[in-house]
Design an enzyme around this catalytic site. Structure first.
Site, PDB file in Angstrom:
ATOM      1  N   HIS A 284      23.932  23.996 -21.059  1.00 29.46           N
ATOM      2  CA  HIS A 284      23.891  25.311 -21.818  1.00 29.46           C
ATOM      3  C   HIS A 284      22.510  25.063 -22.559  1.00 29.46           C
ATOM      4  O   HIS A 284      21.483  25.129 -21.775  1.00 29.46           O
ATOM      5  CB  HIS A 284      24.944  25.221 -23.083  1.00 29.46           C
ATOM      6  CG  HIS A 284      24.903  26.277 -23.918  1.00 29.46           C
ATOM      7  ND1 HIS A 284      24.670  27.465 -23.615  1.00 29.46           N
ATOM      8  CD2 HIS A 284      25.840  26.256 -24.868  1.00 29.46           C
ATOM      9  CE1 HIS A 284      24.725  28.334 -24.521  1.00 29.46           C
ATOM     10  NE2 HIS A 284      25.790  27.517 -25.565  1.00 29.46           N
ATOM     11  N   HIS A 323      23.946  31.676 -13.757  1.00 26.80           N
ATOM     12  CA  HIS A 323      24.548  32.124 -15.152  1.00 26.80           C
ATOM     13  C   HIS A 323      25.949  32.636 -14.817  1.00 26.80           C
ATOM     14  O   HIS A 323      26.296  33.178 -13.911  1.00 26.80           O
ATOM     15  CB  HIS A 323      23.769  33.102 -15.770  1.00 26.80           C
ATOM     16  CG  HIS A 323      23.933  33.085 -17.119  1.00 26.80           C
ATOM     17  ND1 HIS A 323      25.215  34.184 -17.688  1.00 26.80           N
ATOM     18  CD2 HIS A 323      23.341  32.832 -18.087  1.00 26.80           C
ATOM     19  CE1 HIS A 323      24.930  33.873 -19.068  1.00 26.80           C
ATOM     20  NE2 HIS A 323      23.994  33.339 -19.360  1.00 26.80           N
ATOM     21  N   ASP A 380      16.410  30.008 -19.447  1.00 23.85           N
ATOM     22  CA  ASP A 380      15.722  28.695 -19.605  1.00 23.85           C
ATOM     23  C   ASP A 380      14.573  28.210 -18.625  1.00 23.85           C
ATOM     24  O   ASP A 380      14.180  27.075 -18.648  1.00 23.85           O
ATOM     25  CB  ASP A 380      16.937  27.428 -19.728  1.00 23.85           C
ATOM     26  CG  ASP A 380      17.786  27.624 -20.891  1.00 23.85           C
ATOM     27  OD1 ASP A 380      16.962  28.038 -22.023  1.00 23.85           O
ATOM     28  OD2 ASP A 380      18.831  27.482 -20.796  1.00 23.85           O
TER      29      ASP A 380
HETATM   30  N1  CMC Z   1      21.891  25.081  -8.596  1.00 26.42           N
HETATM   31  C1  CMC Z   1      22.546  25.174  -7.474  1.00 26.42           C
HETATM   32  N2  CMC Z   1      23.780  25.542  -7.249  1.00 26.42           N
HETATM   33  C2  CMC Z   1      24.253  26.354  -8.230  1.00 26.42           C
HETATM   34  C3  CMC Z   1      23.572  26.529  -9.651  1.00 26.42           C
HETATM   35  C4  CMC Z   1      22.474  26.202  -9.474  1.00 26.42           C
HETATM   36  N3  CMC Z   1      21.658  26.118 -10.674  1.00 26.42           N
HETATM   37  N4  CMC Z   1      24.504  27.499 -10.271  1.00 26.42           N
HETATM   38  C5  CMC Z   1      25.605  27.487  -9.440  1.00 26.42           C
HETATM   39  N5  CMC Z   1      25.371  26.921  -8.364  1.00 26.42           N
HETATM   40  C6  CMC Z   1      26.374  27.081  -6.984  1.00 26.42           C
HETATM   41  C7  CMC Z   1      27.576  26.360  -7.399  1.00 26.42           C
HETATM   42  O1  CMC Z   1      27.567  25.106  -6.803  1.00 26.42           O
HETATM   43  C8  CMC Z   1      28.612  27.035  -6.647  1.00 26.42           C
HETATM   44  O2  CMC Z   1      28.618  26.639  -5.453  1.00 26.42           O
HETATM   45  P1  CMC Z   1      30.045  26.910  -4.353  1.00 26.42           P
HETATM   46  O3  CMC Z   1      30.498  28.246  -4.740  1.00 26.42           O
HETATM   47  O4  CMC Z   1      29.358  26.611  -3.029  1.00 26.42           O
HETATM   48  O5  CMC Z   1      30.895  25.958  -5.148  1.00 26.42           O
HETATM   49  C9  CMC Z   1      28.395  28.669  -7.119  1.00 26.42           C
HETATM   50  O6  CMC Z   1      26.927  28.719  -7.238  1.00 26.42           O
HETATM   51  C10 CMC Z   1      29.089  29.208  -8.350  1.00 26.42           C
HETATM   52  O7  CMC Z   1      28.663  28.416  -9.320  1.00 26.42           O
HETATM   53  P2  CMC Z   1      29.412  27.702 -10.757  1.00 26.42           P
HETATM   54  O8  CMC Z   1      29.408  26.390 -11.040  1.00 26.42           O
HETATM   55  O9  CMC Z   1      31.078  28.261 -10.218  1.00 26.42           O
HETATM   56  O10 CMC Z   1      28.950  28.898 -11.675  1.00 26.42           O
HETATM   57  P3  CMC Z   1      29.505  28.752 -13.158  1.00 26.42           P
HETATM   58  O11 CMC Z   1      29.430  30.236 -13.856  1.00 26.42           O
HETATM   59  O12 CMC Z   1      30.615  28.208 -13.434  1.00 26.42           O
HETATM   60  O13 CMC Z   1      27.998  28.150 -13.958  1.00 26.42           O
HETATM   61  C11 CMC Z   1      25.988  27.538 -14.759  1.00 26.42           C
HETATM   62  C12 CMC Z   1      26.816  28.771 -14.693  1.00 26.42           C
HETATM   63  C13 CMC Z   1      24.975  28.233 -15.802  1.00 26.42           C
HETATM   64  C14 CMC Z   1      26.656  26.480 -15.751  1.00 26.42           C
HETATM   65  C15 CMC Z   1      25.499  27.065 -13.422  1.00 26.42           C
HETATM   66  O14 CMC Z   1      24.821  28.313 -13.017  1.00 26.42           O
HETATM   67  C16 CMC Z   1      24.418  26.011 -14.086  1.00 26.42           C
HETATM   68  O15 CMC Z   1      24.816  25.034 -13.858  1.00 26.42           O
HETATM   69  N6  CMC Z   1      23.060  26.536 -13.848  1.00 26.42           N
HETATM   70  C17 CMC Z   1      22.125  25.330 -14.285  1.00 26.42           C
HETATM   71  C18 CMC Z   1      22.225  25.087 -15.693  1.00 26.42           C
HETATM   72  C19 CMC Z   1      21.538  26.113 -16.352  1.00 26.42           C
HETATM   73  O16 CMC Z   1      20.282  26.652 -16.031  1.00 26.42           O
HETATM   74  N7  CMC Z   1      22.057  26.447 -17.608  1.00 26.42           N
HETATM   75  C20 CMC Z   1      21.662  27.431 -18.480  1.00 26.42           C
HETATM   76  C21 CMC Z   1      22.298  28.819 -18.484  1.00 26.42           C
HETATM   77  S1  CMC Z   1      21.518  29.958 -19.449  1.00 26.42           S
HETATM   78  C22 CMC Z   1      21.287  29.389 -21.031  1.00 26.42           C
HETATM   79  C23 CMC Z   1      22.442  29.190 -21.872  1.00 26.42           C
HETATM   80  O17 CMC Z   1      23.293  30.136 -21.931  1.00 26.42           O
HETATM   81  O18 CMC Z   1      22.581  28.403 -22.127  1.00 26.42           O
END
Ligand code: CMC
Length: 446
Positions: A284, A323, A380
């Site tokens: 986050h 996201h 971010d």
């Molecule tokens: N790098 C590589 N792969 C990713 C990433 C990433 N940053 N984000 C998602 N994926 C992949 C994930 O591995 C999954 O792949 P598969 O379908 O093959 O298993 C797919 O994309 C769907 O991802 P998810 O984890 O189900 O997505 P989510 O909605 O649960 O997670 C998130 C959202 C923001 C936690 C995630 O994208 C992430 O960890 N991003 C990096 C951390 C980040 O930048 N966070 C800041 C968010 S914006 C500011 C805020 O609101 O805090």
């Protein structure tokens, strides 16, 4: 909710006519149920009547991470992740970032309307005269270890404010709520700056109430022996834009935490400390810190392909990408990318990590892994580069996020307190553990 007469499952679609309802057939029993649809949702509790046996608990929805659950109704922030739209109280984020100020945006989030001139003056005045904290707050902050993480300090300090303002417990009194609203928005930069100065071993600087909200923050951060700190108006503006972009973001992890904690009807300082704790995490508000660490690790543009290979193999995450809601470009990322260029103009040197970030973005946006998963840069990805150029250590990044987000947290807390449909947050679970075991004395255990 009406239960239509039990029907054997025929495999044919049930004619639901044009009613705003959802017909569900339970194939275990052949019974059919008609659930009302309102505002694009069904009521979770309406599933409870769906049972195999009369004594069953009834059906629940399993949704870890609440990906498809609306836990509240809100009129604060509108977000359309597929189209990359973000609006506060109906106003597009692009217009607010271009033409408004953080204090005006905070007023908008809290009150629902843009202020008139006199209202804005009164609001700014009230926030400004509440920027000081009790001397004992300063005293206990000084008690943290020299290397304490400033976000941990902020979290502790905001929670502790509830002991300085016991009146805040009277959350049913609108005047009390309003006073805490002002105090929280006013004191957050002061606590944040104290935490920063602490980590530097520098004396804390008291607020300068002649300066603007971001100008005063810069003064509390960077003032040394000069009589008065004169903030560079371009940095002041860039900071204000960052606060605006972070001010609210619908039911994100920290805002849900504020609502979750607040649903117990605790005072707002405790609820917002819960939000700060949630924001601290690397997925986050800690993500911008993680982006910088990642860029430092990549070190050179030539290392990008190897790094992305690791991401595709699931060994790494590309921080600052992806996201839960945006499946299109994060509109805040576009604005922040421009703000980054402005800040580099003032600070002189172009941040060398910006070139790595730009190249990383370029390659990732052409890569099948990211395209197929609709992963784009989020807010971010660039904010950390701006903070770094302002001379902030990475530990301060989530703290900066918290200053802006306080307006949204408070707006959501106020909305929740006034929403009579809200109840204490208390999700269900699917129990997977053992049951009905008899206690075994320790000497008899294998
Ligand atoms: N790098 C590589 N792969 C990713 C990433 C990433 N940053 N984000 C998602 N994926 C992949 C994930 O591995 C999954 O792949 P598969 O379908 O093959 O298993 C797919 O994309 C769907 O991802 P998810 O984890 O189900 O997505 P989510 O909605 O649960 O997670 C998130 C959202 C923001 C936690 C995630 O994208 C992430 O960890 N991003 C990096 C951390 C980040 O930048 N966070 C800041 C968010 S914006 C500011 C805020 O609101 O805090």
């Amino acid at each position: 909710m009406t239960t239509i007469a039990a029907q054997p499952h025929s495999g044919e679609a049930v004619d639901a006519g044009r009613r705003e309802t959802l017909t569900v057939i339970d194939n275990r029993t052949g019974k059919s149920y008609e659930l009302p649809i309102s505002e694009g949702t069904i009521r979770g509790l309406d599933l409870r009547q769906i049972k195999r046996e009369e004594e069953d608990f009834g059906l629940m929805a399993y949704d870890p991470g609440y990906a498809n659950v609306a836990a509240c109704k809100s009129a604060i922030t509108y977000l359309d992740g597929d189209r990359g739209i973000l609006q506060y109280r109906g106003y597009p984020i692009e217009q607010l970032a271009e033409r408004s100020t953080f204090l005006e945006v905070a007023y908008l989030l809290i009150h629902g309307e843009l202020p008139g001139r006199a209202e804005l003056e009164a609001w700014s005045h009230e926030v400004t005269i509440h920027t000081f904290v009790h001397e004992n707050v300063k005293g206990f902050m000084q008690g943290f270890r020299h290397d304490a993480h400033p976000m941990g300090m902020l979290l502790g300090a905001v929670g502790a404010l509830s002991t300085f303002y016991p009146d805040a417990k009277a959350i049913d009194d609108p005047e009390v709520r309003y006073l805490q609203t002002i105090r929280l928005i006013a004191k957050m930069p002061t606590l944040a700056a104290f935490a920063f100065r602490h980590s530097r071993g520098q004396p804390y600087v008291y607020p300068d109430n002649e300066l603007s909200y971001p100008g005063n923050f810069l003064s509390m951060m960077y003032k040394m022996s000069e009589l008065r700190y004169e903030p560079d108006p371009r940095l002041e503006r860039a900071l204000d834009v960052l606060f605006i972009l972070h001010a609210d973001h619908e039911q994100n992890c920290s805002t849900s935490a504020v609502r979750g904690v607040g649903s117990s009807r605790v005072d707002p300082y405790s609820a917002i400390a819960g939000g700060i704790a949630a924001l601290y995490g690397p997925l986050h508000g800690g993500a911008n810190e993680a982006v910088l660490r990642m860029l430092a690790r990549i070190e050179r543009k030539e290392n990008i392909p190897d790094f992305l290979k690791g991401v595709e193999e699931g060994k790494e995450r590309l921080m600052g990408f992806g996201h839960r809601v945006y499946r299109n470009y994060d509109p805040r990322a576009k604005i922040i990318k421009r703000a980054a260029e402005d800040v580099f103009e003032v600070t002189g040197a172009r941040n060398p990590r910006l070139d790595i970030a730009l190249e990383l973005e370029r390659i990732a946006l052409e890569d099948e892994y990211f395209i197929s998963r609709k992963l784009y840069p989020n807010v971010d990805f660039y904010s950390g580069l701006i903070y770094e150029s302002l001379g902030l250590p990475v530990e301060m990044f989530p703290v900066m996020f918290a200053i802006g987000r306080t307006a949204g947290w408070v707006a959501n807390w106020l909305e929740q307190v006034g929403d009579h449909e809200q109840r204490i947050a208390r999700p269900r679970q699917i129990y997977t553990g053992a049951r009905d075991r008899d206690y075994v004395p320790i000497e008899e255990r294998p």
